[in-house]
Design a protein around this motif. Structure first.
Motif, short mmCIF file in Angstrom:
data_model
loop_
_atom_site.label_atom_id
_atom_site.label_comp_id
_atom_site.label_asym_id
_atom_site.label_seq_id
_atom_site.Cartn_x
_atom_site.Cartn_y
_atom_site.Cartn_z
N HIS A 220 -2.90 2.45 -8.62
CA HIS A 220 -2.36 1.24 -8.26
C HIS A 220 -2.49 0.20 -9.32
O HIS A 220 -1.83 -0.72 -9.54
N LYS A 292 1.59 -8.31 -0.63
CA LYS A 292 2.48 -7.22 -0.71
C LYS A 292 3.93 -7.77 -0.28
O LYS A 292 4.75 -7.69 -0.94
N TYR A 415 9.64 -2.70 -6.83
CA TYR A 415 9.43 -1.31 -6.53
C TYR A 415 7.55 -1.08 -6.56
O TYR A 415 6.99 -0.60 -5.41
N LEU A 418 6.47 -2.78 -2.90
CA LEU A 418 6.59 -1.75 -1.83
C LEU A 418 5.85 -0.62 -2.00
O LEU A 418 5.62 0.03 -0.76
N TRP A 419 5.96 0.07 -3.17
CA TRP A 419 5.43 1.40 -3.01
C TRP A 419 4.17 1.65 -4.13
O TRP A 419 3.14 2.38 -3.75
N LYS A 422 0.13 0.81 -3.49
CA LYS A 422 -0.87 1.44 -2.58
C LYS A 422 -1.92 1.96 -3.32
O LYS A 422 -1.73 2.68 -4.12
#
Length: 431
Positions: A220, A292, A415, A418-419, A422
């Motif tokens: 991340h 986020k 992008y 959201l993903w 993490k």
């Protein structure tokens, strides 16, 4: 008594970091209005006119990791003081460029960029750490961003007044702004020198040297580095190329609307006023809304606004207020609706820097200082994104179509929020 002293020390440290945050914007945002001057003074293309931004942001690539190492060795305060000395040298060299040439200006901008990188490496993690990380850390970074945007507004209004007629502008016109920046740096040097800053404990270099992990072990964080590089297109490209487009002559190689630079400088300032308002709101709700959710929302809205800006016909205009600097009175002008839509991207860009930094460094623990340096290194991407849009303009001779670069950048940030943000490496020890 001990807790009271600690809280007081933290408050002073927070104020000092916010003050530095404002100075970063003042000096960094001199580069875009200067591009209008350089284009005329040295007869260069739109791509080359942005050489100040290339030097300023390109310096981050060289200084990012060393800045993190300086913090580890000397602490945040000494690193900030060294940065200010470097910044004073950079501004003096830019001042001399009026009589010494284009390359001298690039050198001055590059040295100033080294300073900006060092200051950014100090400010962002300090505010995050002083806030205890998480939502509160993000909130402090957003509040710092309010003052950052306020300084940017001042630069564009000031430079718009100094430039006047873009077709006759010279480097000498910017001397008052450079002297103001120099005075701010000297003042800050004195303030920070006499400010007691409680330094967070740094991990020993030997311990980190033997560690098989690093900040680059976290997926991340690596995706966040790319996000901050691409984010440069969302924050810097709109005001930079709105200014270039609206002041460019109608018969130029890259035709524009030939509007008064003073009025257009006000428009560019409005972009940062939108950023200021957005950061103020972000600072107020940052403790309640996750980074986020915040970044996902604003990046989506940014995509919609830029798409509208590209598609709406240039002939469709709205009246928008500006400033007549000869009488210091309000005046109205006509601007394309699409330009106004892109100006609104300032609201979206306002919280992206702090939010992306927060997401990228969350959970890094002892690797945070080095991560901050590596993170700052990627600000060199700002120069890349400005250069890419400038190249698109020089190839297509169409300013409005070139904003596709900003749209694609916002899509990647969406992008990441959201993903990509993490943390999938929670098994790595960070204490």
């Amino acid at each position: 008594m001990g807790n009271s002293t600690t809280k007081k020390g933290n408050f002073v440290a927070i104020i000092a970091m916010i003050f530095l945050f404002a100075m970063i914007a003042f000096v960094t945002n001199l580069c875009s209005p200067m591009a209008v001057i350089l284009k005329n003074n040295f007869s260069v293309s739109d791509t080359l006119a942005q050489v100040g931004n290339y030097g300023n942001f390109g310096a981050y690539f060289l200084m990012g990791i060393p800045a993190g190492l300086l913090i580890q060795k000397f602490g945040y305060k000494k690193t900030a003081l060294l940065a200010l000395i470097v910044g004073i040298v950079g501004l003096l060299i830019q001042w001399l460029s009026g009589s010494m040439g284009f390359v001298v200006y690039l050198i001055g901008a590059f040295i100033s960029g080294l300073c900006m990188c060092m200051l950014n490496t100090v400010v962002n993690p300090m505010l995050n750490l002083l806030g205890g990380g998480g939502n509160t850390g993000n909130q402090l970074v957003q509040i710092g961003g309010v003052f950052n945007s306020a300084a940017a507004v001042c630069v564009y209004i000031l430079m718009g007044a100094l430039i006047g007629d873009a077709s006759t502008a010279k480097v000498s016109a910017a001397i008052p702004a450079l002297m103001i920046a120099l005075a701010i740096f000297v003042f800050a040097l004195v303030v920070i020198f006499f400010t007691k800053i409680q330094e967070p404990e740094q991990p020993k270099a030997d311990a980190l040297a033997d560690d098989k992990y690093s900040c680059f072990s976290f997926r991340h964080f690596k995706l966040g580095m790319l996000a901050i590089a691409i984010y440069g297109a969302v924050e810097v490209c709109p005001p930079t190329y709105i200014l270039a487009y609206l002041t460019s002559a109608k018969d130029a190689v890259n035709p524009g609307l030939a509007m008064d630079a003073g009025y257009v400088g006000t428009l560019s300032a409005v972009y940062f006023i939108f950023m200021l308002i957005g950061r103020f709101v972000g600072g107020m709700i940052g403790g309640k809304v996750s980074a986020k959710a915040m970044i996902a929302t604003v990046s989506f809205v940014a995509m919609v606004l830029v798409a509208l800006g590209i598609m709406l016909p240039v002939e469709q205009t709205i009246s928008f207020p500006g400033i007549d600097y000869t009488t210091l009175s309000l005046k109205w002008g006509e601007i394309p609706v699409g330009i106004f839509a892109i100006m609104l991207v300032g609201f979206c860009a306002s919280v992206m820097w702090g939010g992306i930094f927060n997401l990228a460094t969350e959970g890094l623990g002892k690797y945070t200082a080095k991560a901050s340096g590596a993170f700052m290194m990627m600000v060199a991407g700002f120069a890349v994104m400005i250069g890419i849009q400038g190249l698109v303009i020089d190839l297509t001779h169409n300013y409005m179509a070139s904003f596709i670069v900003v749209l694609l950048a916002a899509a990647y940030i969406f992008y990441y929020a959201l993903w990509g943000s993490k943390n999938v490496n929670t098994d790595i020890p960070v204490e």
